[in-house]
Motif scaffolding. Sequence first.
Motif, PDB file in Angstrom:
ATOM      1  N   SER A   1      42.368  49.693  51.500  1.00 31.60           N
ATOM      2  CA  SER A   1      41.498  50.668  51.165  1.00 31.60           C
ATOM      3  C   SER A   1      41.213  51.797  50.972  1.00 31.60           C
ATOM      4  O   SER A   1      40.212  53.078  49.807  1.00 31.60           O
ATOM      5  CB  SER A   1      39.951  50.119  50.764  1.00 31.60           C
TER       6      SER A   1
ATOM      7  N   ASN B   1      40.061  54.425  48.139  1.00 27.50           N
ATOM      8  CA  ASN B   1      38.530  56.025  48.038  1.00 27.50           C
ATOM      9  C   ASN B   1      39.286  56.857  47.990  1.00 27.50           C
ATOM     10  O   ASN B   1      38.496  58.147  47.664  1.00 27.50           O
ATOM     11  CB  ASN B   1      38.477  55.753  49.347  1.00 27.50           C
TER      12      ASN B   1
ATOM     13  N   GLY C   1      38.673  59.785  44.731  1.00 22.60           N
ATOM     14  CA  GLY C   1      37.546  61.014  45.719  1.00 22.60           C
ATOM     15  C   GLY C   1      36.327  60.321  45.426  1.00 22.60           C
ATOM     16  O   GLY C   1      35.273  61.311  45.861  1.00 22.60           O
ATOM     17  N   LEU C   2      36.374  59.384  46.183  1.00 21.56           N
ATOM     18  CA  LEU C   2      35.971  58.553  46.928  1.00 21.56           C
ATOM     19  C   LEU C   2      35.295  58.773  48.712  1.00 21.56           C
ATOM     20  O   LEU C   2      34.550  59.217  49.578  1.00 21.56           O
ATOM     21  CB  LEU C   2      35.630  56.897  47.143  1.00 21.56           C
ATOM     22  N   ASP C   3      36.134  59.578  48.684  1.00 21.40           N
ATOM     23  CA  ASP C   3      36.485  59.976  50.462  1.00 21.40           C
ATOM     24  C   ASP C   3      38.242  61.364  50.622  1.00 21.40           C
ATOM     25  O   ASP C   3      38.050  61.114  49.260  1.00 21.40           O
ATOM     26  CB  ASP C   3      37.307  58.825  50.811  1.00 21.40           C
TER      27      ASP C   3
ATOM     28  N   ASP D   1      31.032  68.116  46.026  1.00 18.86           N
ATOM     29  CA  ASP D   1      30.585  66.697  45.858  1.00 18.86           C
ATOM     30  C   ASP D   1      30.932  66.265  43.999  1.00 18.86           C
ATOM     31  O   ASP D   1      31.292  65.356  44.166  1.00 18.86           O
ATOM     32  CB  ASP D   1      29.901  67.033  46.532  1.00 18.86           C
ATOM     33  N   ASP D   2      29.812  67.145  43.727  1.00 23.61           N
ATOM     34  CA  ASP D   2      29.822  67.361  42.312  1.00 23.61           C
ATOM     35  C   ASP D   2      30.619  67.357  41.543  1.00 23.61           C
ATOM     36  O   ASP D   2      31.243  66.440  40.296  1.00 23.61           O
ATOM     37  CB  ASP D   2      28.433  68.329  41.197  1.00 23.61           C
TER      38      ASP D   2
ATOM     39  N   THR E   1      32.956  64.428  41.439  1.00 20.77           N
ATOM     40  CA  THR E   1      31.984  63.254  40.639  1.00 20.77           C
ATOM     41  C   THR E   1      32.585  63.271  39.236  1.00 20.77           C
ATOM     42  O   THR E   1      33.016  62.541  38.420  1.00 20.77           O
ATOM     43  CB  THR E   1      30.718  63.255  40.978  1.00 20.77           C
ATOM     44  N   ARG E   2      32.863  64.744  39.137  1.00 21.79           N
ATOM     45  CA  ARG E   2      33.202  64.654  37.298  1.00 21.79           C
ATOM     46  C   ARG E   2      34.773  64.095  37.448  1.00 21.79           C
ATOM     47  O   ARG E   2      34.610  63.688  36.529  1.00 21.79           O
ATOM     48  CB  ARG E   2      32.683  66.344  37.522  1.00 21.79           C
TER      49      ARG E   2
ATOM     50  N   ARG F   1      35.644  61.747  38.536  1.00 18.52           N
ATOM     51  CA  ARG F   1      35.086  60.055  38.612  1.00 18.52           C
ATOM     52  C   ARG F   1      35.219  59.695  37.411  1.00 18.52           C
ATOM     53  O   ARG F   1      35.489  59.383  37.053  1.00 18.52           O
ATOM     54  CB  ARG F   1      35.255  59.968  39.706  1.00 18.52           C
ATOM     55  N   ARG F   2      33.757  60.491  36.903  1.00 22.58           N
ATOM     56  CA  ARG F   2      33.321  59.997  35.737  1.00 22.58           C
ATOM     57  C   ARG F   2      34.721  60.766  34.670  1.00 22.58           C
ATOM     58  O   ARG F   2      34.089  60.161  33.601  1.00 22.58           O
ATOM     59  CB  ARG F   2      32.386  61.417  35.911  1.00 22.58           C
TER      60      ARG F   2
ATOM     61  N   PHE G   1      36.372  52.767  38.337  1.00 20.55           N
ATOM     62  CA  PHE G   1      36.623  51.705  39.690  1.00 20.55           C
ATOM     63  C   PHE G   1      36.175  50.134  39.032  1.00 20.55           C
ATOM     64  O   PHE G   1      35.671  49.977  38.186  1.00 20.55           O
ATOM     65  CB  PHE G   1      35.328  52.021  40.469  1.00 20.55           C
TER      66      PHE G   1
ATOM     67  N   PHE H   1      35.248  46.583  41.787  1.00 21.01           N
ATOM     68  CA  PHE H   1      35.197  46.471  43.478  1.00 21.01           C
ATOM     69  C   PHE H   1      35.186  45.054  43.217  1.00 21.01           C
ATOM     70  O   PHE H   1      35.197  44.584  42.188  1.00 21.01           O
ATOM     71  CB  PHE H   1      34.109  46.793  43.319  1.00 21.01           C
TER      72      PHE H   1
END
Lengths: 240, 858
Positions: free
Chosen positions: A60, A64, A68-70, A89-90, A93-94, A96-97, A102, A104
Amino acid sequence: MVPETSTPAASGTPPPAIALDLVTRRFDGTRQVTALDQVSLDIPRGEMVSIIGPSGSGKSTLLNLIGGLDRPTSGRVRVDGEALDGLSDDGLTRVRRDKIGFIFQFFNLLPTLSSVENVGLPLHLRGWPRARVAARAHELLALVQLGHRLQHLPDELSGGERQRVAIARALSIYPPILLADEPTGNLDTRTGGEILALIQALHARLGSTVVIVTHDLKVAASCGRTIALRDGRIVEDVRR
Amino acid sequence: MILLRLISWPYFRRHVLRSILTIAGIVLGVAVFVGMHTANQSVLYAFSRTVDRIAGKTELQVTAGETGFAEEVLERVQSASTVRVAVPVVEAVADTRQRGIGSLLVLGVDMTGDRSLRDYDLESGDEAIVDDPLTFIAQPDSIIVSRALADRLDLGAGSGLPLLTAEGEKRFTIRGVMKASGLASAFGGNLAIMDVYAAQKMFGRGRTFDRIDLALKSGRTIAEAQAELGALLGPGFQIDPPAGRGQQFEAILAAYSMMVDISSLFALFIGMFIIYNSFSIAVTERRAEIGILRALGATRRQIRWLFLGESAVTGLAGSLLGLGFGLLVARLIAASIGVLISDVYGVARQADEIATNPALLAAALAIGLATSVAAALIPARSAARVDPVQALQKGRHQVLSAGESRARIGVAAACGALSLACLAAPRMAPAWVGGSRAIFYLGYLLAILVALLLSPLLSLMLARALRPLLKRLRPVEGALAADSLIQAPRRTSASVAALMLSLALVVAFGGMARASYDSIIDWLETALNPDLFVMPSQNIVVRTIRFPPGMGPEIAAIDGVERVQMVRDARIVFRQTPVMVVAVEIDSLEQTARRDPVEGDAASMYRLTAAGEGLMVSDNLAQLQGLKIGELLEIPAPYGVIRLPIVGIVVDYSDQQGTILMDRQVFRKYWQDDSVNVFRVYVRRGASAAGVRQRIVERFAGERQVFVMTNAELKAYILRVTDQWFGLTSVQIAVAVLVAILGIVNTLTVSIIDRRRELGVLKAVGALRGQIRRTIWIEALSIGGIGLALGFALGAVNLHYLLQMIRYDIAGMRLDYTFPVNVALGLVPAILAAALVAAIWPAESAVRRSLVEALEYE
């Protein structure tokens, strides 16, 4: 409409969809734990990869980091050629976006939103116009055979249906990469099989890179490549 | 106890900020209670202490309200068999014109006899003069001052001290300085003593005294003396121990005290809701922990006591801190309350130090503790009922069940119907429950209860109504913010209820202030319409310096003056209540008044009053004392009892306790006093008021101390004082904003914990930090908006009750009901801004939370 793409040709040198270079992830606590230890890995575009390993092996954590969650303690993660270290951080997010979907184990649908609202969520966050969001959400729910459950809340759906909605949400922008963390882990065998079939069908149809973390050897065997982890290191990498 | 240490203490340590917010609820309630009461009591205490210190060994005091009485009364008192010594006193408040000194209390005493009652305790001075009263008297510029005053003015024995008197600025010579204790410390040390006959002259008293202080022969009781003097002097005199003056002062301040009580009560109620909110949240959060404890064998009773124990500790800590903050608040506001009371009531007393009343502090501690425990009763009961099996089922307990909603609606409907019945039939109450007022207050209480019962349901309804709007504005953030409120009404409703209560108080006070303001302006425009007011002091409510009536014709003879009305006003005791008597030439008043009476025929009212055959009373006196037109009033005065009917009820806001208007001839006859407090001057058409004012000042320059105010200046003065009176509203707005912040921070803190996973999912699927922040901000704004809507609704109801209280119990004023739109409009940005401020920390906390942990959270 859903784009029909094929698996990218071997010719040319596009960057791999996912590339890890000596990635280490340590967790500091009363006792330091190394979840991933200098892992290097390339996943080409369009590949469907399963990651297996016992609990605590770092599966996991690996997912992650790719998503880019971690952030890694050291080493570099590249997604679609873009290095994630140094991104804000943003910025993460970009990535990921725009590039990652994802799925889960526990679906992670927002309980107060209907199926169509849950699927439209990432699109709204991107600032799409309402009509376009609605059209895409309807299209995706039809794709996962839930065209008749548009206005249902997650509580009103079965486990399999919830995971289908979660898959539709993950596909909302037809991302080049799909990350699934135990997508069948919370489902009975038959429903799990159906969900796996759906993911395979979508992979075949959309050509996305798919990475599935699983305990289930059947799920692992259904992928073209399987990477086995133990104690934070890759112990096996098999292509079928 | 062991559970408190093992379970509660670690929870407190893990949630320090939340625990501080919980304690802050009680701190707020107790601090407002202690602060306002202590400030109020400090002013009362300062007055009583001044009275005590000035009284010395005085056992009884003879007064006739504020009006004073003729010198000959002294002989009658001295002739009484119970009296050992009786000495006359004249008290006046004079200005020194020295910066930073303010008013000076001047005590005019008879030096030949007074030292048997008062110890001047002189430290320096011309001993020969001070020790020989006759020499002191022979030099009418003699004055004794306190050490504090001498230090402040940097003066000593032999120095000159200028004072503004009725005869203009006069220079006095300090013949002695009193040691800084006892008498010298009265009135914050701003005290001077002069000969009583010199004081009569300097302050325009003619041949009258304000009071007589006396001591009894040994073996005679106070009751005996009161009986003997009562028979000797008649009913127009009050014969009371010095402490009685403190009680009169308290009666004068009754309206103010009632406002303080209402504010304190609301503050405690609000504190209670903050505690309730915190404990409800704690029970919600700790369900798993409670489930484990129950599974390990803890009884329901132990769980209940665990939470009650926590609330008791919280209450104790909050109350102790609240006491400290309250005393701090008291220190900050006592001075302004002192000024306000001095300006409104003309009783110039300063609170030079804070009177910490141990009984009040103990009561506040007990109230804080009880409020905290009471607020935790329901959450503790819910905790005790937690089913160990269901304890891990997240979220279910947050939702209001249909059964609970039905029960709430049922109880609220019953309370509402009863409240309406109380409104409709206030006179049906039997006497043993306190008559119609008890029914009125029961109705009021029920109305508030209905609002509290319905607030969770109304919050839910409003959140549902808001959802489409918010979704339209921000499809994701708006919808999720509304959903958060809809999903967890318990989390939101106590914050909303606290905000609602606090805003309802602000709105009602604002409405009352607006209505009072409008009524007073209307009265000023129609009744108080002279062009100029000639007064002996800058302070229009100071009545201790007066003019001789001979000035009237002199002013009338000044070029440009068309009409002069001589006014004598003084507070007397009527039916055990201090009320104002205003004596004026009614013939002349009839020519200038432009306002019809509230009751009675204008023509006959003026005719009968002018002829000395009737009295006019103010509407507020009629309301407060239930007076009717035609009713025969009996007013005991020093020279007989006035027995005249009420011939008219008029609007007059000269005094909060009410006014009796009579013709000057009646006052002269029954008080043997023809002095004047104010000359009302009407300027001839075409003449300039400023020019006339200048000529009046010039005419009396060097001869008399005159202050001439224009109509506009007087109005401005009265409105400024009215503003000060309602300055309380701004304190309440501050409390409302604090409540909003406290409640919303609390609610949002829990909201982001509850929504940890949801916010994590949002970030995982692409929400930027700004979008996460926005969803928390929108939730905060929604709570603020719902609180505002419910606060305005309850405020509208509260205003009705408050106006009724003003009319029947506080000031007797009939005020028109107008919702204070301006106050409401001002509150909207204030509360929404407070909500946003409250959301800053929770929003940042949500943004910074670990995404991995949030998604793994179960």
